[in-house]
Design a protein around this motif. Sequence first.
Motif, PDB file in Angstrom:
ATOM      1  N   ALA A  28      -7.807  11.126   2.169  1.00  0.00           N
ATOM      2  CA  ALA A  28      -8.124  11.306   0.748  1.00  0.00           C
ATOM      3  C   ALA A  28      -6.862  11.265  -0.105  1.00  0.00           C
ATOM      4  N   LEU A  29      -5.817  11.943   0.338  1.00  0.00           N
ATOM      5  CA  LEU A  29      -4.575  11.961  -0.441  1.00  0.00           C
ATOM      6  C   LEU A  29      -3.921  10.584  -0.477  1.00  0.00           C
ATOM      7  N   SER A  31      -5.440   7.759  -0.316  1.00  0.00           N
ATOM      8  CA  SER A  31      -6.263   6.925  -1.200  1.00  0.00           C
ATOM      9  C   SER A  31      -5.949   7.209  -2.657  1.00  0.00           C
ATOM     10  N   GLU A  32      -5.783   8.471  -2.995  1.00  0.00           N
ATOM     11  CA  GLU A  32      -5.449   8.827  -4.373  1.00  0.00           C
ATOM     12  C   GLU A  32      -4.092   8.262  -4.771  1.00  0.00           C
ATOM     13  N   VAL A  33      -3.120   8.347  -3.867  1.00  0.00           N
ATOM     14  CA  VAL A  33      -1.790   7.816  -4.156  1.00  0.00           C
ATOM     15  C   VAL A  33      -1.865   6.296  -4.300  1.00  0.00           C
ATOM     16  N   ARG A  35      -4.337   4.466  -5.304  1.00  0.00           N
ATOM     17  CA  ARG A  35      -4.991   4.095  -6.565  1.00  0.00           C
ATOM     18  C   ARG A  35      -4.067   4.325  -7.755  1.00  0.00           C
ATOM     19  N   ASP A  36      -3.147   5.268  -7.603  1.00  0.00           N
ATOM     20  CA  ASP A  36      -2.178   5.584  -8.652  1.00  0.00           C
ATOM     21  C   ASP A  36      -2.869   5.772 -10.002  1.00  0.00           C
ATOM     22  N   GLU A  37      -3.907   6.573  -9.992  1.00  0.00           N
ATOM     23  CA  GLU A  37      -4.618   6.827 -11.234  1.00  0.00           C
ATOM     24  C   GLU A  37      -4.694   8.324 -11.504  1.00  0.00           C
ATOM     25  N   ARG A  39      -7.032  11.171 -12.854  1.00  0.00           N
ATOM     26  CA  ARG A  39      -8.433  11.439 -13.152  1.00  0.00           C
ATOM     27  C   ARG A  39      -8.536  12.415 -14.314  1.00  0.00           C
TER      28      ARG A  39
END
Length: 115
Positions: A28-29, A31-33, A35-37, A39
């Motif tokens: 999960a982490l 994936s978040e990195v 995406r560089d978005e 939320r």
Amino acid sequence: MWVAGHGREISAIDPSVIDLVLDMDRIALESEVARDEVRQPGPNKAAGIGLIEVPTPIVVGEFDLPDERMWAEDLANKLSIREPVVIANAAHLAGLEQPETFNSALFEFLEGVAF
């Protein structure tokens, strides 16, 4: 915190569950990195709780964090259902720690629902 919960020693937890949760968190982490978005907070979901008209099971772990237990009881009250189902010897991820007990509680709930 989601596996150890509140008031339980880490040595009491199945190491394979800990490994699984660490892998899930890592994925999960990453994936978040990737995406560089950033939320943005969404709308307040609590305002829509009164719109729920379908039977809804509420499940917590015996060692879930006190706030999670309180929110589960509050949600059960708002939905006018019985007390939350408490899964023994589990924290927040009760379905991973006690899958047979969790599934049994879910099937019992589903047997009482008219489709």
